[in-house]
Structures are given as structure tokens and as C-alpha cells.
Motif scaffolding. Sequence first.
Motif, mmCIF file in Angstrom:
data_model
loop_
_atom_site.group_PDB
_atom_site.id
_atom_site.type_symbol
_atom_site.label_atom_id
_atom_site.label_comp_id
_atom_site.label_asym_id
_atom_site.label_seq_id
_atom_site.Cartn_x
_atom_site.Cartn_y
_atom_site.Cartn_z
ATOM 1 N N ALA A 39 0.837 -1.198 0.000
ATOM 2 C CA ALA A 39 0.000 0.000 0.000
ATOM 3 C C ALA A 39 0.875 1.252 0.000
ATOM 4 O O ALA A 39 2.094 1.177 0.166
ATOM 5 C CB ALA A 39 -0.911 -0.035 1.221
ATOM 6 N N PRO A 40 0.267 2.413 -0.170
ATOM 7 C CA PRO A 40 1.039 3.659 -0.186
ATOM 8 C C PRO A 40 1.925 3.868 1.044
ATOM 9 O O PRO A 40 3.035 4.378 0.918
ATOM 10 C CB PRO A 40 -0.040 4.736 -0.300
ATOM 11 N N ARG A 41 1.477 3.461 2.229
ATOM 12 C CA ARG A 41 2.336 3.618 3.426
ATOM 13 C C ARG A 41 3.617 2.789 3.288
ATOM 14 O O ARG A 41 4.685 3.206 3.705
ATOM 15 C CB ARG A 41 1.594 3.188 4.683
ATOM 16 N N HIS A 42 3.483 1.611 2.704
ATOM 17 C CA HIS A 42 4.628 0.742 2.451
ATOM 18 C C HIS A 42 5.585 1.428 1.483
ATOM 19 O O HIS A 42 6.787 1.520 1.721
ATOM 20 C CB HIS A 42 4.115 -0.588 1.890
ATOM 21 N N ALA A 43 5.034 1.918 0.377
ATOM 22 C CA ALA A 43 5.856 2.583 -0.642
ATOM 23 C C ALA A 43 6.517 3.835 -0.082
ATOM 24 O O ALA A 43 7.678 4.132 -0.384
ATOM 25 C CB ALA A 43 5.005 2.925 -1.862
ATOM 26 N N ASN A 44 5.798 4.582 0.741
ATOM 27 C CA ASN A 44 6.357 5.792 1.345
ATOM 28 C C ASN A 44 7.545 5.448 2.246
ATOM 29 O O ASN A 44 8.590 6.100 2.169
ATOM 30 C CB ASN A 44 5.284 6.531 2.151
ATOM 31 N N ALA A 45 7.388 4.445 3.111
ATOM 32 C CA ALA A 45 8.474 4.066 4.019
ATOM 33 C C ALA A 45 9.703 3.611 3.228
ATOM 34 O O ALA A 45 10.837 3.991 3.539
ATOM 35 C CB ALA A 45 8.006 2.966 4.972
ATOM 36 N N ARG A 46 9.475 2.814 2.222
ATOM 37 C CA ARG A 46 10.567 2.311 1.375
ATOM 38 C C ARG A 46 11.284 3.462 0.663
ATOM 39 O O ARG A 46 12.511 3.554 0.687
ATOM 40 C CB ARG A 46 9.970 1.336 0.376
ATOM 41 N N LEU A 183 19.767 8.704 10.778
ATOM 42 C CA LEU A 183 18.476 8.496 10.135
ATOM 43 C C LEU A 183 17.384 9.227 10.905
ATOM 44 O O LEU A 183 17.380 9.214 12.140
ATOM 45 C CB LEU A 183 18.126 7.002 10.086
ATOM 46 N N ASP A 184 16.457 9.807 10.167
ATOM 47 C CA ASP A 184 15.289 10.437 10.764
ATOM 48 C C ASP A 184 14.101 9.515 10.511
ATOM 49 O O ASP A 184 13.555 9.500 9.411
ATOM 50 C CB ASP A 184 15.054 11.812 10.120
ATOM 51 N N LEU A 185 13.720 8.729 11.510
ATOM 52 C CA LEU A 185 12.638 7.776 11.323
ATOM 53 C C LEU A 185 11.304 8.454 11.020
ATOM 54 O O LEU A 185 10.459 7.869 10.352
ATOM 55 C CB LEU A 185 12.481 6.878 12.548
ATOM 56 N N ALA A 186 11.120 9.672 11.459
ATOM 57 C CA ALA A 186 9.862 10.382 11.191
ATOM 58 C C ALA A 186 9.604 10.475 9.696
ATOM 59 O O ALA A 186 8.451 10.489 9.243
ATOM 60 C CB ALA A 186 9.872 11.761 11.822
ATOM 61 N N ALA A 187 10.672 10.500 8.887
ATOM 62 C CA ALA A 187 10.521 10.607 7.434
ATOM 63 C C ALA A 187 9.875 9.356 6.841
ATOM 64 O O ALA A 187 9.306 9.418 5.747
ATOM 65 C CB ALA A 187 11.884 10.833 6.781
ATOM 66 N N LEU A 188 9.919 8.235 7.558
ATOM 67 C CA LEU A 188 9.400 6.979 7.030
ATOM 68 C C LEU A 188 7.890 6.827 7.188
ATOM 69 O O LEU A 188 7.277 6.028 6.509
ATOM 70 C CB LEU A 188 10.068 5.783 7.718
ATOM 71 N N TRP A 189 7.317 7.584 8.083
ATOM 72 C CA TRP A 189 5.899 7.383 8.413
ATOM 73 C C TRP A 189 5.046 8.442 7.730
ATOM 74 O O TRP A 189 5.231 9.626 7.932
ATOM 75 C CB TRP A 189 5.683 7.422 9.920
ATOM 76 N N ALA A 190 4.105 7.993 6.935
ATOM 77 C CA ALA A 190 3.203 8.906 6.232
ATOM 78 C C ALA A 190 2.433 9.717 7.268
ATOM 79 O O ALA A 190 1.973 9.204 8.270
ATOM 80 C CB ALA A 190 2.238 8.120 5.346
ATOM 81 N N LYS A 191 2.305 10.975 6.987
ATOM 82 C CA LYS A 191 1.625 11.869 7.950
ATOM 83 C C LYS A 191 0.184 12.039 7.593
ATOM 84 O O LYS A 191 -0.276 11.929 6.543
ATOM 85 C CB LYS A 191 2.332 13.205 7.952
#
Length: 191
Positions: A39-46, A183-191
Motif C-alpha cells: 500500500a502507499p504507506r509501504h511505498a512511502n516508508a521504502r 536516520l530520521d525515522l519520522a521521514a518513514l511514516w506517512a503523515k
Amino acid sequence: MGQPAEKHRRATYADLEAVPPHKVAELIGGELHVTSRGAPRHANARGALLVELGPLDRPGGWWILNGPELHFPDPSSPDDSDVLVPDLVGWRRERMPELPETAYVELAPDWVCDVLTESTEELKRELKMHVYAREGVRHAWLVDPRKRTLEAHTLLPSGAWALVGTHREAARLRIAPFQAIELDLAALWAK
């Protein structure tokens, strides 16, 4: 007397090639595993993680690749290969000075990352991690956008995985094997 059990046919690379291109097909131990691309959240994190690791992907550093096909000998059938498609992989350039010309890579990476979804978690956490350990991959990350976690694992000399840490939410951190960057983990999570 009952009928003899039907012998299960091992999946082949031809079976993998017959899977529609919008799916991810992998062969592990002669079994074909077909999953959604995520899903988009997966693609965003990747994608976000690929951007975060970008500074490492340069001469003298690492090759960081998005979803390549890895081929490893299948120990249960010498004529077959396990074919895995991790979300992200990395090789130190000292181990792999040039990218291969083939459509796949046979050299085990130094690092793998799989992004978990509800439907792929068991496959990635159990079967694929087993193959990565067998092949000597030193570092594995499992990213879960639903839980907003990054699990970092390292391979022990015994061949078992050790959980180095589970990092959550918006942490800024340095994780092996990429301690050179934060690494900034916040960048991995869709807001």
C-alpha cells in the motif's frame, strides 16, 4: 488401501515469470510466494528510507538498490535457486565493486531491509530472514509502517539473528551498518 499421496511439484522460475508484473513473486524452498507490491504507506516508508540512505550510495561506500532480485542456491534442490526480492538491499562496494550485468544478483548483500505489511509479515519475518541468515547477510532491518517501528537485526557467528534494537516513531539515530549517517525515522511514516 488409500491412494498414494500426490507428489508436490516444485515451483520453477517459469512459474515466477508467469506472475503478473503488478505482484511480487519469490521462490523459497521450491514454493512460489506471490504478494502485493504494498500500500502507499509501504511505498512511502521504502522510498523515504532510500532517500535517507542516499548519501551512502556513492563510490567508496555502498550500492543501495530498490527491490532487486536475489538468486541463492536452494540447498534442498541443487538445480534450483531461492529467488528473493527484498524491498531494499545494500552491498559494500569493496565486496561488489561493480553492479552485475544480469537481471539479478547472486552475491549475498551486506544489508537487507523488508517493509512489513499485514499480508507479508510472516513471509518476510520467518522464511526470508531464514534464507538471509543461511546466506550470511550481516544486517537485516524490518520496517513496519503500521507500528512505526524499525527493527535492526545482526547475524551472530552461530548463524542466528540477534535483535539489536526496535526503534520507534520519530527517533533520530545511527544504526549498524550505517552509523556514518543519522536516520530520521519520522521521514518513514506517512503523515
